[in-house]
Scaffold this motif. Sequence first.
Motif, PDB file in Angstrom:
ATOM      1  N   GLU A 278      -7.078  -0.463 -10.043  1.00  0.00           N
ATOM      2  CA  GLU A 278      -6.099  -1.474  -9.657  1.00  0.00           C
ATOM      3  C   GLU A 278      -5.290  -1.825 -10.891  1.00  0.00           C
ATOM      4  OE1 GLU A 278      -8.735  -4.438  -8.276  1.00  0.00           O
ATOM      5  OE2 GLU A 278      -8.333  -4.004  -6.177  1.00  0.00           O
TER       6      GLU A 278
ATOM      7  N   PHE B  48       4.149  -6.990  -2.667  1.00  0.00           N
ATOM      8  CA  PHE B  48       3.416  -6.076  -1.808  1.00  0.00           C
ATOM      9  C   PHE B  48       2.421  -6.856  -0.972  1.00  0.00           C
ATOM     10  CE2 PHE B  48       2.855  -1.721  -0.919  1.00  0.00           C
ATOM     11  CZ  PHE B  48       1.545  -1.555  -0.506  1.00  0.00           C
TER      12      PHE B  48
ATOM     13  N   GLU C 195       0.312  -3.776   3.039  1.00  0.00           N
ATOM     14  CA  GLU C 195       0.824  -2.407   2.987  1.00  0.00           C
ATOM     15  C   GLU C 195       2.342  -2.312   3.078  1.00  0.00           C
ATOM     16  OE1 GLU C 195      -1.655   0.202   2.918  1.00  0.00           O
ATOM     17  OE2 GLU C 195      -3.051  -1.473   2.799  1.00  0.00           O
ATOM     18  N   THR C 196       3.037  -3.429   3.022  1.00  0.00           N
ATOM     19  CA  THR C 196       4.509  -3.346   3.060  1.00  0.00           C
ATOM     20  C   THR C 196       5.084  -3.974   1.801  1.00  0.00           C
ATOM     21  OG1 THR C 196       4.089  -4.727   4.983  1.00  0.00           O
ATOM     22  CG2 THR C 196       5.970  -3.233   5.110  1.00  0.00           C
ATOM     23  N   SER C 197       6.229  -3.422   1.392  1.00  0.00           N
ATOM     24  CA  SER C 197       6.911  -4.000   0.229  1.00  0.00           C
ATOM     25  C   SER C 197       7.934  -4.996   0.723  1.00  0.00           C
ATOM     26  CB  SER C 197       7.629  -2.911  -0.564  1.00  0.00           C
ATOM     27  OG  SER C 197       6.877  -1.747  -0.620  1.00  0.00           O
TER      28      SER C 197
ATOM     29  N   LEU D 225      -2.682  -4.649  -8.085  1.00  0.00           N
ATOM     30  CA  LEU D 225      -2.084  -3.741  -7.108  1.00  0.00           C
ATOM     31  C   LEU D 225      -2.779  -2.413  -7.286  1.00  0.00           C
ATOM     32  CD1 LEU D 225       0.423  -3.161  -5.180  1.00  0.00           C
ATOM     33  CD2 LEU D 225       1.375  -2.065  -7.166  1.00  0.00           C
ATOM     34  N   HIS D 226      -3.186  -1.808  -6.200  1.00  0.00           N
ATOM     35  CA  HIS D 226      -3.857  -0.521  -6.343  1.00  0.00           C
ATOM     36  C   HIS D 226      -2.868   0.548  -6.784  1.00  0.00           C
ATOM     37  CE1 HIS D 226      -6.374   2.965  -5.463  1.00  0.00           C
ATOM     38  NE2 HIS D 226      -7.357   2.119  -5.661  1.00  0.00           N
TER      39      HIS D 226
ATOM     40  N   ASP E 283      -2.341   3.501  -6.008  1.00  0.00           N
ATOM     41  CA  ASP E 283      -1.689   4.340  -5.007  1.00  0.00           C
ATOM     42  C   ASP E 283      -0.440   3.691  -4.443  1.00  0.00           C
ATOM     43  OD1 ASP E 283      -4.934   5.270  -3.688  1.00  0.00           O
ATOM     44  OD2 ASP E 283      -3.802   6.028  -5.408  1.00  0.00           O
ATOM     45  N   HIS E 284      -0.401   2.347  -4.492  1.00  0.00           N
ATOM     46  CA  HIS E 284       0.768   1.676  -3.918  1.00  0.00           C
ATOM     47  C   HIS E 284       1.906   1.561  -4.907  1.00  0.00           C
ATOM     48  CE1 HIS E 284      -1.855   0.806  -0.671  1.00  0.00           C
ATOM     49  NE2 HIS E 284      -2.559  -0.105  -1.293  1.00  0.00           N
TER      50      HIS E 284
ATOM     51  N   THR F  75       5.273   3.442  -3.969  1.00  0.00           N
ATOM     52  CA  THR F  75       6.087   2.827  -2.911  1.00  0.00           C
ATOM     53  C   THR F  75       6.746   1.559  -3.401  1.00  0.00           C
ATOM     54  OG1 THR F  75       3.920   2.128  -2.108  1.00  0.00           O
ATOM     55  CG2 THR F  75       5.180   3.597  -0.687  1.00  0.00           C
ATOM     56  N   LEU F  76       6.012   0.802  -4.222  1.00  0.00           N
ATOM     57  CA  LEU F  76       6.575  -0.463  -4.680  1.00  0.00           C
ATOM     58  C   LEU F  76       7.778  -0.232  -5.580  1.00  0.00           C
ATOM     59  CD1 LEU F  76       5.959  -3.402  -4.240  1.00  0.00           C
ATOM     60  CD2 LEU F  76       4.706  -3.417  -6.371  1.00  0.00           C
TER      61      LEU F  76
END
Lengths: 427, 244
Positions: free
Chosen positions: A230, B164, B167-169, B205-206, B208-209, B212-213
């Motif tokens: 994270e 975030f 799951e949405t920005s 924030l993970h 993987d995101h 997208t962010l």
Amino acid sequence: MKETPLSACERDFILKAIEEKKRLDGRQTYDYRKIKISFGTDYGCCFVDLGQTRVMAQVSCELVAPKESRPNEGIMFFNIELSPLASPAFEQGRQSELSVKLNRQLERCLRNSKCIDTESLCVVSGEKVWQIRVDVHMLNNDGNLMDASSIAAIAALCHFRRPDVAVQGEEVTVYSPEERDPIPLSIYHMPISVSFSFFQQGTYLLVDPCEREERVMDGLLMIAMNKHREICSIQSSGGIMLLKEQVMRCSKIASVKVSEITELISKALMNDKTARKAGGRCGFAESMPQERITALKVDETPVETADVTEKASGIIKEAEAPPPTAPSPVVPVPGVGQVGLGLQNTWGVEEEEELEEFSSGDDVEEVTKMEEDERKNTKDDVVEILDSEEEEVVILHPEKPQKAENVKSSFHQKGAPSSKKKTKQKP
Amino acid sequence: MAGLELLSDQGYRLDGRKATELRKVQARMGVFAQADGSAYLEQGNTKALAVVYGPHEIRGARSRALHDRAIINCQYSMATFSTAERKRRPHGDRKSTEMSLHLKQTFEAAVLTQLYPRSQIDIYVKILQSDGGNYSVCVNAATLAVIDAGIPMRDYVCACTVGFVDETSLADLCYAEESGGVSSLALALLPRGGQIALVQMDARLHQDHLDTLIEAAMTACKGVSKVLDQVVRQHLQEGSTLRE
């Protein structure tokens, strides 16, 4: 004190080395320096060595009234001290840009990511909560203070024990460490920051810059993550422009590094715990190695000697001839020592006929020999170097009988020994 | 935060916007006559005023002068009446110093400082009303002010704060969303080349995101740049029609 400016050639050298993927201390592009974590005798004191960069963190706690907006949460306070102890460029007392930057980055990395359960720090809601204060002191600056500070701060927080508290109705009792064992803080995760430095407008990237590399870099990207992948904080600084791909790549590298460093911190905490349990001595003084010389052993440095002879003869051939030096002292007459070419001997000793001879080396000193007897001996005394490439040496004597061979000598000043070039000394 | 749904099931946010919608941007350039460049920008309820002086001779310490470039001096401040609670903010405050440093860094990347060696450009930004996205609004206002001052830049510098949630920005956060514990990312972008001048992120924030962010932030910034471009062209048009 103002920092000594970096010379242009040193800067160019470092940049050139980076272009060739070489670093000053021999590391690879993504390598960290050696990290050493040790704890002090008190709970909450941690020393971190990142190469030569040395940082100390101390955690302390106090009961205070909570913030009005958050009445049932404890308070975390972070403070980074940059003193001239670490580097003469740091000024005591003045809040420099670097100090503000480091403070804010550490705050964002540790506080905003909520790594500590602040609600567990509440004693009486709205009245008394624990204020945890983390003080980080720089002891030596050799680059990358941010990473070292974050490691020290989180390790100190993990190591810290706060006094036990009991609340009975209105009464609050704080037990001292002797009465009841102090309890550790509840830590959710360990955020560690990883710094990336960029060179040549973002073309080259290095992890964990040392002090020299920091002076030369264009900009810095700091990513704080924990081992669960994270991201806790990202901060870019310096006037560089990044691309999204670079940021993504850095985050991938950071996740690998963070898991390694978290391993290291856990191991250090474990070692300290076992040492304390076993009753062994622990603390900063113990962790410093006693640098006594008990045995002196010099490692054999392997030297490449394969083509030494060729190289040496090549160098000799191309080298210029050594300048003619004065020959070593000579004793022309017992009791008289002579060094170098001297003037005409004016003692008035009788001279014999001069002889023209081919000779070299000390022979010029022989010129001034005035003994009659040695007239004959001069020839013997005169040593000829058969492979000499020099011009003939004319030996002059003060009383010159006219001789046919003197024609040559007439060119020379009477009595003055001629100095000739000598390419080789008489061995 | 309990009770406050940052993103409803139908995809509406607290103020009725959709996830990728920006707040309404209103801007005016040339608000002050005596400054070299000035601009006032509103993004939703956040209002910022930016003023630019320069390039001029270096004031104060001559030793700071750079032989080949201009130095940029930024100062960020918040008015005492800008937040819900009146709060007196001293000037040397850590947070405002940090913001000033970030602004300086952003504009050092964008302004063509090589054209003005041994000079200084001052950028002063004041937040008149704070409702989230302080840094982004400052950067946008300062861009307009720098353009108004006629200082050449590589490209518009547009900034936006994205968050975030679920799951949405969410693009362009307001104060309630920012303080709701959402991971927020502030990005300053030069839209044409897609170069990031500053990236700043808080809260967890993970990994993987992250992709997208950042993508969402870049799209939002490009949207802002279109608005700023329109504002500049309109200002120039008004200026030229008045002269006729």
